[in-house]
Motif scaffolding. Structure first.
Motif, PDB file in Angstrom:
ATOM      1  N   HIS A  61       0.855  -1.204   0.030  1.00 28.58           N
ATOM      2  CA  HIS A  61      -0.017  -0.021  -0.154  1.00 28.58           C
ATOM      3  C   HIS A  61       0.944   1.213  -0.002  1.00 28.58           C
ATOM      4  CE1 HIS A  61      -3.872  -2.068   0.669  1.00 28.58           C
ATOM      5  NE2 HIS A  61      -3.170  -2.965   1.421  1.00 28.58           N
ATOM      6  N   GLY A  62       1.275   1.790  -1.183  1.00 28.55           N
ATOM      7  CA  GLY A  62       2.294   2.796  -1.414  1.00 28.55           C
ATOM      8  C   GLY A  62       2.200   3.739  -2.528  1.00 28.55           C
ATOM      9  N   GLU A  63       2.990   4.618  -2.744  1.00 36.71           N
ATOM     10  CA  GLU A  63       3.148   5.391  -3.770  1.00 36.71           C
ATOM     11  C   GLU A  63       4.448   6.023  -4.014  1.00 36.71           C
ATOM     12  OE1 GLU A  63       0.534   8.665  -3.013  1.00 36.71           O
ATOM     13  OE2 GLU A  63       2.027   9.475  -1.210  1.00 36.71           O
ATOM     14  N   GLY A  64       4.779   6.340  -5.018  1.00 38.48           N
ATOM     15  CA  GLY A  64       6.410   6.769  -5.507  1.00 38.48           C
ATOM     16  C   GLY A  64       7.270   5.620  -5.497  1.00 38.48           C
ATOM     17  N   HIS A  65       6.807   4.555  -6.151  1.00 39.89           N
ATOM     18  CA  HIS A  65       7.529   3.318  -6.420  1.00 39.89           C
ATOM     19  C   HIS A  65       8.856   3.739  -7.175  1.00 39.89           C
ATOM     20  CE1 HIS A  65       3.613   1.797  -5.402  1.00 39.89           C
ATOM     21  NE2 HIS A  65       4.246   1.089  -4.694  1.00 39.89           N
ATOM     22  N   THR A  66      10.111   3.299  -6.590  1.00 41.53           N
ATOM     23  CA  THR A  66      11.189   3.972  -7.474  1.00 41.53           C
ATOM     24  C   THR A  66      12.273   2.747  -7.348  1.00 41.53           C
ATOM     25  OG1 THR A  66      11.142   6.039  -6.601  1.00 41.53           O
ATOM     26  CG2 THR A  66      13.219   5.591  -7.630  1.00 41.53           C
ATOM     27  N   TYR A  74       9.415   2.978  -1.864  1.00 41.20           N
ATOM     28  CA  TYR A  74       8.160   3.721  -1.791  1.00 41.20           C
ATOM     29  C   TYR A  74       7.806   4.228  -0.603  1.00 41.20           C
ATOM     30  CZ  TYR A  74       6.096  -0.694   0.177  1.00 41.20           C
ATOM     31  OH  TYR A  74       5.871  -1.654   0.800  1.00 41.20           O
ATOM     32  N   VAL A  75       6.702   5.189  -0.551  1.00 42.48           N
ATOM     33  CA  VAL A  75       6.297   5.645   0.798  1.00 42.48           C
ATOM     34  C   VAL A  75       4.758   4.805   1.137  1.00 42.48           C
ATOM     35  CG1 VAL A  75       5.089   7.606   1.856  1.00 42.48           C
ATOM     36  CG2 VAL A  75       7.046   8.081   0.104  1.00 42.48           C
ATOM     37  N   ASP A  76       4.964   4.241   2.342  1.00 43.78           N
ATOM     38  CA  ASP A  76       3.728   3.556   2.739  1.00 43.78           C
ATOM     39  C   ASP A  76       2.739   4.244   3.437  1.00 43.78           C
ATOM     40  OD1 ASP A  76       2.592   2.160   5.049  1.00 43.78           O
ATOM     41  OD2 ASP A  76       3.259   0.349   4.058  1.00 43.78           O
ATOM     42  N   GLN A  77       1.542   3.988   2.629  1.00 37.76           N
ATOM     43  CA  GLN A  77       0.265   5.071   2.862  1.00 37.76           C
ATOM     44  C   GLN A  77      -0.071   4.816   4.190  1.00 37.76           C
ATOM     45  OE1 GLN A  77      -1.996   3.820  -0.542  1.00 37.76           O
ATOM     46  NE2 GLN A  77      -1.529   5.644  -1.478  1.00 37.76           N
ATOM     47  N   ALA A  78       0.062   3.682   4.843  1.00 36.04           N
ATOM     48  CA  ALA A  78      -0.359   3.415   6.418  1.00 36.04           C
ATOM     49  C   ALA A  78       0.294   4.151   7.318  1.00 36.04           C
ATOM     50  CB  ALA A  78      -0.309   1.960   6.464  1.00 36.04           C
ATOM     51  N   ASP A  79       1.603   4.261   7.279  1.00 37.16           N
ATOM     52  CA  ASP A  79       2.490   4.872   8.434  1.00 37.16           C
ATOM     53  C   ASP A  79       3.188   5.884   7.793  1.00 37.16           C
ATOM     54  OD1 ASP A  79       4.554   3.651   7.238  1.00 37.16           O
ATOM     55  OD2 ASP A  79       4.740   2.129   8.995  1.00 37.16           O
ATOM     56  N   ILE A  82       9.316   4.938   4.761  1.00 35.38           N
ATOM     57  CA  ILE A  82       9.709   4.736   3.654  1.00 35.38           C
ATOM     58  C   ILE A  82      10.291   3.262   3.599  1.00 35.38           C
ATOM     59  CG2 ILE A  82      11.521   5.427   2.008  1.00 35.38           C
ATOM     60  CD1 ILE A  82       9.685   7.482   2.534  1.00 35.38           C
ATOM     61  N   LYS A  83       9.788   2.354   2.673  1.00 38.44           N
ATOM     62  CA  LYS A  83       9.784   1.070   2.579  1.00 38.44           C
ATOM     63  C   LYS A  83      10.712   0.731   1.518  1.00 38.44           C
ATOM     64  CE  LYS A  83       6.933   0.705   6.124  1.00 38.44           C
ATOM     65  NZ  LYS A  83       7.405   0.471   7.464  1.00 38.44           N
ATOM     66  N   LEU A  84      11.249  -0.553   1.370  1.00 38.19           N
ATOM     67  CA  LEU A  84      12.053  -1.213   0.535  1.00 38.19           C
ATOM     68  C   LEU A  84      11.653  -2.572   0.376  1.00 38.19           C
ATOM     69  CD1 LEU A  84      14.379  -0.734  -1.415  1.00 38.19           C
ATOM     70  CD2 LEU A  84      15.967  -1.563   0.513  1.00 38.19           C
ATOM     71  N   ILE A  91       9.351  -7.183   2.574  1.00 38.31           N
ATOM     72  CA  ILE A  91       9.273  -5.483   2.793  1.00 38.31           C
ATOM     73  C   ILE A  91       9.987  -5.076   3.963  1.00 38.31           C
ATOM     74  CG2 ILE A  91       7.927  -3.668   2.786  1.00 38.31           C
ATOM     75  CD1 ILE A  91       5.920  -5.365   1.178  1.00 38.31           C
ATOM     76  N   ARG A  92      11.043  -4.220   3.613  1.00 43.45           N
ATOM     77  CA  ARG A  92      11.709  -3.801   4.968  1.00 43.45           C
ATOM     78  C   ARG A  92      11.543  -2.264   5.073  1.00 43.45           C
ATOM     79  NH1 ARG A  92      14.277  -7.847   2.139  1.00 43.45           N
ATOM     80  NH2 ARG A  92      15.578  -9.435   3.228  1.00 43.45           N
ATOM     81  N   ASP A  93      11.953  -1.587   6.453  1.00 40.75           N
ATOM     82  CA  ASP A  93      12.116  -0.312   6.545  1.00 40.75           C
ATOM     83  C   ASP A  93      13.288   0.164   5.732  1.00 40.75           C
ATOM     84  OD1 ASP A  93       9.888  -0.270   8.218  1.00 40.75           O
ATOM     85  OD2 ASP A  93      10.973  -0.236   9.954  1.00 40.75           O
ATOM     86  N   HIS A  94      13.250   1.069   4.976  1.00 42.99           N
ATOM     87  CA  HIS A  94      14.489   1.737   4.383  1.00 42.99           C
ATOM     88  C   HIS A  94      15.574   1.810   5.543  1.00 42.99           C
ATOM     89  CE1 HIS A  94      17.277   4.256   2.029  1.00 42.99           C
ATOM     90  NE2 HIS A  94      16.758   3.939   0.914  1.00 42.99           N
ATOM     91  N   PRO A  95      16.860   1.501   5.127  1.00 43.85           N
ATOM     92  CA  PRO A  95      17.690   1.455   6.187  1.00 43.85           C
ATOM     93  C   PRO A  95      18.302   2.755   6.668  1.00 43.85           C
ATOM     94  CG  PRO A  95      18.719   0.955   3.698  1.00 43.85           C
ATOM     95  CD  PRO A  95      17.427   0.941   3.559  1.00 43.85           C
ATOM     96  N   PHE A  96      18.103   3.806   5.754  1.00 34.98           N
ATOM     97  CA  PHE A  96      18.588   5.132   6.422  1.00 34.98           C
ATOM     98  C   PHE A  96      17.742   6.363   6.206  1.00 34.98           C
ATOM     99  CE2 PHE A  96      21.118   4.577   2.652  1.00 34.98           C
ATOM    100  CZ  PHE A  96      20.680   5.665   1.824  1.00 34.98           C
TER     101      PHE A  96
END
Length: 362
Positions: A61-66, A74-79, A82-84, A91-96
């Motif tokens: 559930h996101g947008e800005g998929h790169t 991408y940006v997770d629409q729920a919270d 930034i996810k990877l 699916i993980r949290d972006h590392p930095f």
């Protein structure tokens, strides 16, 4: 659908694009996204293994998929985090790159080789103004450097739009909240550059008319503006050389009342560009109609021409293929990819998903 995606992956390999056979490099995947049927809030991220042909789909559930060199961010629409999403299906949290409670907006751009990332974080203050911080980092080493803090300003933030040709300069936009939201294609103004080659960060204005609220595209060392021409009711292409500030104008190509233009895509060698040109009736209303063609810009011979037949949607070119003899594009529904042959103008649907690019295991 996955069968079509797999066929498209094989088509890309054989077409002469920058992709090379997987046994000559590392483990590789072609990566696609598509909106889930019946649930427009969910995006499927699809990894097609170029060695085995196997596919793996991840729902997000996101947008800005790169596409990055390690997965799809991408940006997770729920919270708002930034996810990877990676090819292993996790699916993980972006590392930095992280978001805090008061973060208003995070925007990012990658270098051409996807080795560097720049991002801005616009935070709201207690008196409802915005403060934007600008960072740059290497994707692997995460050597984060803060380049600038801008603000506080009421309703105005900074956005990264591209890396400069030597990747030691970051091209930025000053953007007011809500600017151009009703326009069918994104427009920009207030562009400038941040040079961070030395210990001190220096700023400079980019060439051209800063007040032109135009669709903009960037190549290796060029910036293109689609500048409205009132005489032809269409758009001149202004070609600005970023390094020396020189400018050339390519006269507008006219097609009746096709007046909305945008989504510029410049070829890797700065020799060609392509953009969408649309006719829109009853914009925003229940009876809105759209007709769009693609326009090819010859940046060496300074001319442009219309390609192919109109389509009933907004169009976004996403990548060059077949040694720059064809373009992959999608539409605003983001449910399929087409290939447009530049010589014939023939468009062929090649996958029921949007192609992001190739991911190679380093």
């Amino acid at each position: 659908m996955l069968a079509l995606v797999a066929i498209f992956a094989l088509t890309i390999i054989s077409s002469g694009q920058e992709n090379i056979q997987p046994d000559l490099q590392g483990h590789s995947w072609d990566v696609f996204i598509r909106r889930a049927a019946g649930d427009p809030e969910t995006t499927e991220i699809i990894f097609v293994d170029l060695l085995t042909g196997a596919s793996r789909s991840v729902s997000a559930h996101g947008e800005g998929h790169t596409l990055t060199n390690s997965g799809v961010m991408y940006v997770d629409q729920a919270d708002g985090g930034i996810k990877l999403a990676k090819a292993d299906g996790i699916i993980r949290d972006h590392p930095f790159i992280t978001s805090a409670r008061r973060d208003e907006q995070i925007d990012w751009v990658l270098s051409a080789d996807r080795e560097r990332i720049a991002w801005t974080t616009a935070r709201s203050t207690d008196d409802d103004q915005l403060v934007t911080s600008v960072h740059v980092a290497g994707m692997a080493s995460a050597d984060i450097r803060e380049l600038l803090v801008y603000g506080p300003r009421p309703g105005i933030r900074l956005l990264p739009v591209a890396f400069g040709f030597d990747e030691m300069e970051l091209l930025m936009e000053v953007r007011a909240d809500g600017a151009g939201e009703m326009a069918p294609y994104r427009r920009s103004s207030g562009l400038f550059a941040l040079n961070f080659a030395g210990a001190q960060v220096a700023t400079r204005a980019l060439p051209g008319e800063q007040s032109c609220f135009c669709a903009v595209g960037f190549g290796t060392d060029i910036m293109l503006r689609l500048a409205p021409n009132p005489e032809t009711m269409s758009n001149d292409v202004r070609v600005h050389r970023i390094s020396d500030g020189s400018m050339q104008v390519i006269p507008a190509v006219s097609r009746g009342n096709y007046t909305e233009a945008g989504n510029l895509l410049v070829s890797p060698d700065d020799g060609l560009a392509v953009y969408a040109l649309s006719q829109i009736s009853n914009h925003g209303g229940p009876e809105m109609t759209i007709r769009t063609v693609l326009v090819l810009v010859d940046l060496q011979n300074l001319r442009q021409r219309i390609l192919g037949s109109p389509m009933p949607a907004l169009i976004k070119p996403v990548s060059w293929t077949e040694d720059q003899n064809a373009v992959i594009f999608t539409t605003d529904e983001a449910r399929a990819s087409w290939k447009l042959d530049l010589a014939t103008g023939q468009a062929t649907m090649v996958a029921e998903a949007v192609y992001l690019g190739m991911l190679t295991e380093g």
